[in-house]
Design an enzyme around this catalytic site. Structure first.
Site, mmCIF file in Angstrom:
data_model
loop_
_atom_site.group_PDB
_atom_site.id
_atom_site.type_symbol
_atom_site.label_atom_id
_atom_site.label_comp_id
_atom_site.label_asym_id
_atom_site.label_seq_id
_atom_site.Cartn_x
_atom_site.Cartn_y
_atom_site.Cartn_z
ATOM 1 N N GLU A 1 35.560 32.702 42.471
ATOM 2 C CA GLU A 1 34.869 32.423 43.909
ATOM 3 C C GLU A 1 34.243 33.679 44.274
ATOM 4 O OE1 GLU A 1 34.012 32.572 47.342
ATOM 5 O OE2 GLU A 1 36.076 31.743 47.965
ATOM 6 N N VAL B 1 32.586 42.702 40.519
ATOM 7 C CA VAL B 1 34.008 42.670 40.056
ATOM 8 C C VAL B 1 34.427 41.337 39.403
ATOM 9 C CG1 VAL B 1 36.354 42.594 40.630
ATOM 10 C CG2 VAL B 1 34.826 44.085 41.829
ATOM 11 N N GLY B 2 33.682 40.153 39.815
ATOM 12 C CA GLY B 2 33.904 38.716 39.203
ATOM 13 C C GLY B 2 33.541 38.878 37.829
ATOM 14 N N CYS C 1 32.847 34.659 52.608
ATOM 15 C CA CYS C 1 31.866 34.426 51.324
ATOM 16 C C CYS C 1 30.873 33.277 51.627
ATOM 17 C CB CYS C 1 32.676 34.056 50.335
ATOM 18 S SG CYS C 1 33.913 32.728 50.726
ATOM 19 N N GLY D 1 36.445 37.563 45.321
ATOM 20 C CA GLY D 1 35.759 38.571 45.459
ATOM 21 C C GLY D 1 34.546 38.771 45.389
ATOM 22 N N SER D 2 33.990 39.961 44.921
ATOM 23 C CA SER D 2 32.662 40.293 44.859
ATOM 24 C C SER D 2 32.106 40.149 43.466
ATOM 25 C CB SER D 2 32.169 41.861 44.919
ATOM 26 O OG SER D 2 32.755 42.684 43.756
ATOM 27 N N THR D 3 30.826 39.577 43.491
ATOM 28 C CA THR D 3 30.251 39.169 42.139
ATOM 29 C C THR D 3 30.284 40.309 40.943
ATOM 30 O OG1 THR D 3 28.591 37.547 43.202
ATOM 31 C CG2 THR D 3 28.215 38.450 41.045
ATOM 32 N N ASN E 1 39.373 39.401 52.870
ATOM 33 C CA ASN E 1 38.694 38.812 54.290
ATOM 34 C C ASN E 1 39.595 37.825 54.780
ATOM 35 O OD1 ASN E 1 37.946 37.397 51.784
ATOM 36 N ND2 ASN E 1 36.215 36.825 52.659
#
Length: 490
Positions: free
Chosen positions: A251, A233-234, A285, A229-231, A152
């Site tokens: 983040e 994947v995090g 985000c 990135g996304s939660t 993004n």
């Protein structure tokens, strides 16, 4: 600066990836093919980490002025190639010209801050409880850092890890998002190559997550994994890193609140909400997810917001006055349209938009939304605004904290004390009174609470993340060990 991005970058060399698969890079607005890169495989990743580890040993010992000079030269290279970089942000990431220009400026600010880091690797001398002892604390680089950059804000969110890591004596291996391999990775190889960064300190492996995604985390070399990135994947990255006792800087997603109290300046709040919601199509985000408006001013706010949202120009991001461009891919469009339909089915009213042309989803507004509807529960990550009414300060605080995310937010009130008091009670890493949620300054701590991440980027806080401390004591006079004294000597 190199502009052929069909190869990956390992140990200072542009090479063809060893995977059988190819990464096709396309423009999300036009569908035009921008580049084809032969993907990296596990062997390439291993070579990148080995090169980084070898180069980092000498780099850690380099003089601070040498490190600073490389960071400053990278700034010069970027400024000399500003139009090229902005063009890539527009055609690869779907950035509007406005957003790409702001992102470029934010990236330059990161480099300016990072250029100070080589002289901020401070240690301490502390007293000891032992006679004749001196305690020293040294700040050292971690070693090698693995960076997984998002699509993004690929330029800014990659450089905020790359520049501090290099400036503090580390080496890096970067895996950019598959949608933005150039602006999230390969551009930096070209920039730092032109800035005379020694070979091996920056490596870029373009590859599929299914092929190298886990291994960039599990590989024994990196001491820290930086991911934006996304939660979901995090969490996976955190699980893999934790198993190997690696540090992480994560983040992740947000479900950010924008609270408009009944004493707020409505015109000012509408200004803030429009920017915080629709900037870069809401693919941020920090973007506003839920707009809470006190019931006393709900209708007035909604009418102003809808009227002005209806005037937003959307479409071709290359046109300099476009405010909302395409989403990164069709999957994102379809996901959001599904949530719009489900939210309307549960009683919300679609007041503006709701249509898509290709990957361009027009600015959309729904009213009569409750905090339990799909668009409120899920991170929207698109140009869709939902207006939720509330009655009391206590109620809106409870609604704001109802979900397990806490990245950014905003509160609007004429009474600064009231607004600040509510801001303190919102469980979030960042929040802004009488502003919107999309704020990022290179010297201020950036990060979230709860499922929005771990650690902090920017300024002295990223310096803390990307370094480690070593205690070294010096015993200046002979120490007495009591019962362990050698009694055999006369």
């Amino acid at each position: 600066m190199k502009t052929d991005f069909s190869k990956i970058y390992i140990n200072g060399e542009w090479i063809t990836g060893s995977s059988d698969s190819q990464m096709r890079n396309t423009n999300p607005f036009t569908g035009e093919e921008l580049a084809i890169t032969q993907a990296a495989d596990k062997n390439d990743l291993d070579a990148a980490y080995k090169a980084a580890a070898e180069a980092q040993v000498a780099w850690a010992k380099e003089l601070p002025q040498t490190k600073r000079a490389v960071i400053e030269k990278a700034q010069e290279v970027m400024l000399e190639n500003k139009e090229l970089i902005i063009d890539w942000l527009i055609k690869e990431a779907g950035s509007t010209f406005i957003k790409a220009t702001v992102e470029f400026g934010a990236s330059i600010n990161i480099l300016k801050e990072a250029a100070t880091f080589p002289y901020r690797m401070e240690g301490k001398i502390l007293p000891s409880q032992q006679a004749g002892k001196e305690n020293r604390v040294y700040r050292n680089p971690l070693g090698v850092i693995g960076i997984i950059s998002p699509w993004n804000f690929p330029l800014h969110l990659a450089i905020r890890s790359i520049a501090p890591a290099i400036a503090t004596g580390n080496a890096v291996v970067i895996k950019p998002a598959t949608d933005t391999p150039v602006t999230g990775g390969l551009l930096f190889a070209s920039i730092f190559e032109a800035a005379d960064l020694p070979k091996g300190l920056l490596n870029v492996v373009v590859g599929r997550g299914s092929e190298i995604g886990d291994d960039i985390v599990k590989h024994p070399t990196p001491r820290l994994i930086s991911f934006t990135g996304s939660t979901p994947v995090g969490k996976r990255i955190g699980e893999l890193a934790g198993g190997a006792l690696k540090k992480t800087a994560l983040e992740l997603g947000g479900n950010n609140n924008f609270i408009v109290l009944n004493d707020a300046n409505i015109d000012q709040a509408v200004d803030s909400a429009l920017f915080g919601k629709f900037y870069h199509q809401g693919q941020i985000c920090m973007a506003i997810n839920r707009i809470f408006v006190h019931e006393d001013i709900y209708d007035e706010f909604a009418e102003q917001f809808i009227a002005r949202a209806g005037k937003i120009k959307f479409g071709n991001p290359a046109e300099q006055d476009t405010q909302v461009g395409p989403l990164i891919n069709r999957d994102q469009v379809d996901r959001i349209l599904k949530d719009i339909d489900a939210t309307v089915e549960q009683g919300a009213k679609l007041r503006l938009g709701g249509n898509a042309d290709g990957n361009v989803l027009e600015p959309t507004v729904l009213t009569g939304v409750t905090n339990e509807m799909p668009l409120a529960e899920n991170e929207i990550f698109g140009p869709v605004a939902i207006l939720i009414p509330f009655k009391t300060d206590e109620e809106v605080i409870d609604m704001a904290n109802a979900y397990p995310f806490g990245l950014s937010g905003a509160v609007h009130s004429f009474n600064i004390d009231r607004g600040t008091n509510i801001a303190h009670q919102i469980e979030t890493g960042m929040i802004h009174v009488n502003d919107q949620s999309v704020n990022d300054e290179a010297h201020m701590p950036f990060g979230g609470e709860k499922e929005s991440g771990l650690g902090r980027f920017n300024g002295e806080w990223v310096l803390e993340e990307f370094t480690t401390l070593k205690w070294l004591s010096v015993q200046h006079q002979r120490r007495q060990y009591g019962a362990f004294v050698d009694n055999t000597k006369e």
